[in-house]
Scaffold this motif. Structure first.
Motif, PDB file in Angstrom:
ATOM      1  N   TYR A   8     -83.620  53.782  87.608  1.00  0.00           N
ATOM      2  CA  TYR A   8     -84.912  53.104  87.526  1.00  0.00           C
ATOM      3  C   TYR A   8     -85.892  53.670  88.537  1.00  0.00           C
ATOM      4  N   LEU A   9     -87.154  53.638  88.176  1.00  0.00           N
ATOM      5  CA  LEU A   9     -88.218  54.183  89.013  1.00  0.00           C
ATOM      6  C   LEU A   9     -88.554  53.202  90.129  1.00  0.00           C
ATOM      7  N   PRO A  10     -88.850  53.697  91.330  1.00  0.00           N
ATOM      8  CA  PRO A  10     -89.329  52.809  92.388  1.00  0.00           C
ATOM      9  C   PRO A  10     -90.724  52.284  92.030  1.00  0.00           C
ATOM     10  N   ALA A  11     -91.101  51.171  92.627  1.00  0.00           N
ATOM     11  CA  ALA A  11     -92.358  50.497  92.292  1.00  0.00           C
ATOM     12  C   ALA A  11     -93.577  51.408  92.439  1.00  0.00           C
ATOM     13  N   ASP A  12     -93.636  52.225  93.492  1.00  0.00           N
ATOM     14  CA  ASP A  12     -94.813  53.081  93.678  1.00  0.00           C
ATOM     15  C   ASP A  12     -94.909  54.144  92.586  1.00  0.00           C
ATOM     16  N   VAL A  13     -93.783  54.645  92.113  1.00  0.00           N
ATOM     17  CA  VAL A  13     -93.776  55.633  91.031  1.00  0.00           C
ATOM     18  C   VAL A  13     -94.185  54.963  89.720  1.00  0.00           C
ATOM     19  N   GLU A  14     -93.682  53.747  89.486  1.00  0.00           N
ATOM     20  CA  GLU A  14     -94.100  52.977  88.298  1.00  0.00           C
ATOM     21  C   GLU A  14     -95.609  52.796  88.286  1.00  0.00           C
ATOM     22  N   GLU A  42     -91.940  47.475  83.262  1.00  0.00           N
ATOM     23  CA  GLU A  42     -90.709  46.988  83.903  1.00  0.00           C
ATOM     24  C   GLU A  42     -89.448  47.453  83.191  1.00  0.00           C
ATOM     25  N   GLN A  43     -89.587  48.013  81.987  1.00  0.00           N
ATOM     26  CA  GLN A  43     -88.430  48.548  81.262  1.00  0.00           C
ATOM     27  C   GLN A  43     -88.330  50.074  81.361  1.00  0.00           C
ATOM     28  N   TRP A  44     -89.251  50.720  82.048  1.00  0.00           N
ATOM     29  CA  TRP A  44     -89.186  52.174  82.181  1.00  0.00           C
ATOM     30  C   TRP A  44     -87.925  52.556  82.945  1.00  0.00           C
ATOM     31  N   HIS A  45     -87.207  53.521  82.412  1.00  0.00           N
ATOM     32  CA  HIS A  45     -85.992  54.003  83.046  1.00  0.00           C
ATOM     33  C   HIS A  45     -85.673  55.404  82.526  1.00  0.00           C
ATOM     34  N   MET A  46     -84.764  56.052  83.216  1.00  0.00           N
ATOM     35  CA  MET A  46     -84.270  57.364  82.804  1.00  0.00           C
ATOM     36  C   MET A  46     -82.794  57.191  82.458  1.00  0.00           C
ATOM     37  N   PRO A 154     -95.550  61.433  91.900  1.00  0.00           N
ATOM     38  CA  PRO A 154     -94.979  61.587  93.239  1.00  0.00           C
ATOM     39  C   PRO A 154     -93.468  61.830  93.175  1.00  0.00           C
ATOM     40  N   LEU A 155     -92.965  62.546  94.163  1.00  0.00           N
ATOM     41  CA  LEU A 155     -91.516  62.754  94.285  1.00  0.00           C
ATOM     42  C   LEU A 155     -90.855  61.442  94.689  1.00  0.00           C
ATOM     43  N   TRP A 156     -89.625  61.233  94.213  1.00  0.00           N
ATOM     44  CA  TRP A 156     -88.830  60.107  94.678  1.00  0.00           C
ATOM     45  C   TRP A 156     -87.360  60.474  94.626  1.00  0.00           C
ATOM     46  N   ARG A 157     -86.585  59.747  95.411  1.00  0.00           N
ATOM     47  CA  ARG A 157     -85.139  59.950  95.428  1.00  0.00           C
ATOM     48  C   ARG A 157     -84.501  58.875  94.559  1.00  0.00           C
ATOM     49  N   VAL A 158     -83.692  59.315  93.610  1.00  0.00           N
ATOM     50  CA  VAL A 158     -83.024  58.391  92.693  1.00  0.00           C
ATOM     51  C   VAL A 158     -81.930  57.673  93.458  1.00  0.00           C
ATOM     52  N   GLY A 159     -82.096  56.373  93.629  1.00  0.00           N
ATOM     53  CA  GLY A 159     -81.104  55.596  94.347  1.00  0.00           C
ATOM     54  C   GLY A 159     -80.755  54.301  93.645  1.00  0.00           C
ATOM     55  N   ASP A 160     -81.397  54.029  92.525  1.00  0.00           N
ATOM     56  CA  ASP A 160     -81.193  52.782  91.793  1.00  0.00           C
ATOM     57  C   ASP A 160     -80.632  53.109  90.411  1.00  0.00           C
ATOM     58  N   VAL A 161     -79.300  53.133  90.299  1.00  0.00           N
ATOM     59  CA  VAL A 161     -78.631  53.436  89.036  1.00  0.00           C
ATOM     60  C   VAL A 161     -77.942  52.161  88.567  1.00  0.00           C
ATOM     61  N   ARG A 162     -78.130  51.825  87.288  1.00  0.00           N
ATOM     62  CA  ARG A 162     -77.636  50.541  86.768  1.00  0.00           C
ATOM     63  C   ARG A 162     -76.892  50.708  85.444  1.00  0.00           C
ATOM     64  N   LEU A 163     -75.912  49.838  85.240  1.00  0.00           N
ATOM     65  CA  LEU A 163     -75.287  49.663  83.930  1.00  0.00           C
ATOM     66  C   LEU A 163     -76.094  48.575  83.238  1.00  0.00           C
ATOM     67  N   MET A 164     -76.637  48.917  82.080  1.00  0.00           N
ATOM     68  CA  MET A 164     -77.535  48.012  81.373  1.00  0.00           C
ATOM     69  C   MET A 164     -76.967  47.592  80.025  1.00  0.00           C
ATOM     70  N   LYS A 165     -77.212  46.341  79.692  1.00  0.00           N
ATOM     71  CA  LYS A 165     -76.920  45.825  78.356  1.00  0.00           C
ATOM     72  C   LYS A 165     -78.239  45.837  77.605  1.00  0.00           C
ATOM     73  N   SER A 166     -78.216  46.347  76.388  1.00  0.00           N
ATOM     74  CA  SER A 166     -79.419  46.476  75.579  1.00  0.00           C
ATOM     75  C   SER A 166     -79.328  45.555  74.367  1.00  0.00           C
ATOM     76  N   GLU A 167     -80.344  44.751  74.187  1.00  0.00           N
ATOM     77  CA  GLU A 167     -80.438  43.891  73.008  1.00  0.00           C
ATOM     78  C   GLU A 167     -81.630  44.374  72.196  1.00  0.00           C
ATOM     79  N   LEU A 168     -81.368  44.834  70.982  1.00  0.00           N
ATOM     80  CA  LEU A 168     -82.401  45.395  70.130  1.00  0.00           C
ATOM     81  C   LEU A 168     -83.184  44.293  69.428  1.00  0.00           C
TER      82      LEU A 168
END
Length: 183
Positions: A8-14, A42-46, A154-168
């Protein structure tokens, strides 16, 4: 349940990306009853690994894979854009540039070790902005792509990795089941 592992992107990058994308054609109001299926900020992610539908027992194995990740904190940035598909399958995205491949490789290796199935297609680091389908004229879509291609966030360091459940559904919903910060 349908699962994926994402950074997930940090708030400043979002905020920075939201400011840039605010003027895109895909983010402009549409007439009542029409939607370009814009992804809420709030749902933006890589996505680092798409697991897909799994039985509940595999969820624990996926959590174990997430918690077993090595301490990799790659430096990345949003730079450029692109699209997947054509016509009613069009998806507009912002590219993620930087050293994310080792993190993606580590996620996939941890899933393999725990026998959690995942999509083996090559990692294409990106953040989905919208799924406009064929509702946006081609010239407007091309203008959005041109604007995204000129963008360097802006550059950022990826530090927030999550297991996500997706509901379509018409309004997809994501729920974090675990995070590397839980370890």
């Amino acid at each position: 349940m349908r699962l994926f592992i994402a950074a997930y992107l940090p708030a400043d990058v979002e905020r920075h990306l939201a400011e840039m994308t605010g003027s895109l054609n895909v983010r402009q109001p549409m007439p009542e009853g029409r939607s370009l299926r814009v992804v809420p900020v709030e749902q933006w992610h890589m996505t680092l690994a798409f697991i897909g539908e799994v039985e509940d027992a595999k969820q624990e194995a996926a959590v174990g894979a997430l918690h077993a990740l090595p301490e990799l904190v790659p430096e990345v940035r949003i730079a450029g854009g692109g699209r997947f598909g054509r016509g009613k399958f069009t998806t507009l995205f912002a590219k993620v540039d930087g050293d994310v491949a080792p993190l993606g490789d580590a996620v996939r290796a941890a899933l393999r070790k725990r026998r959690v199935p995942f999509d083996h297609r090559p990692l294409q680091p990106h953040v989905t902005i919208a799924r406009p389908s064929d509702r946006l004229p081609e010239d407007e879509l091309m203008a959005d792509l041109e604007a995204l291609n000129a963008y360097r966030g802006p550059l950022w360091r990826v530090g927030d990795v999550r297991l996500m459940k997706s509901e379509l559904g018409p309004k997809p919903h994501y729920t974090a089941l675990a995070t590397t910060r839980d370890t």
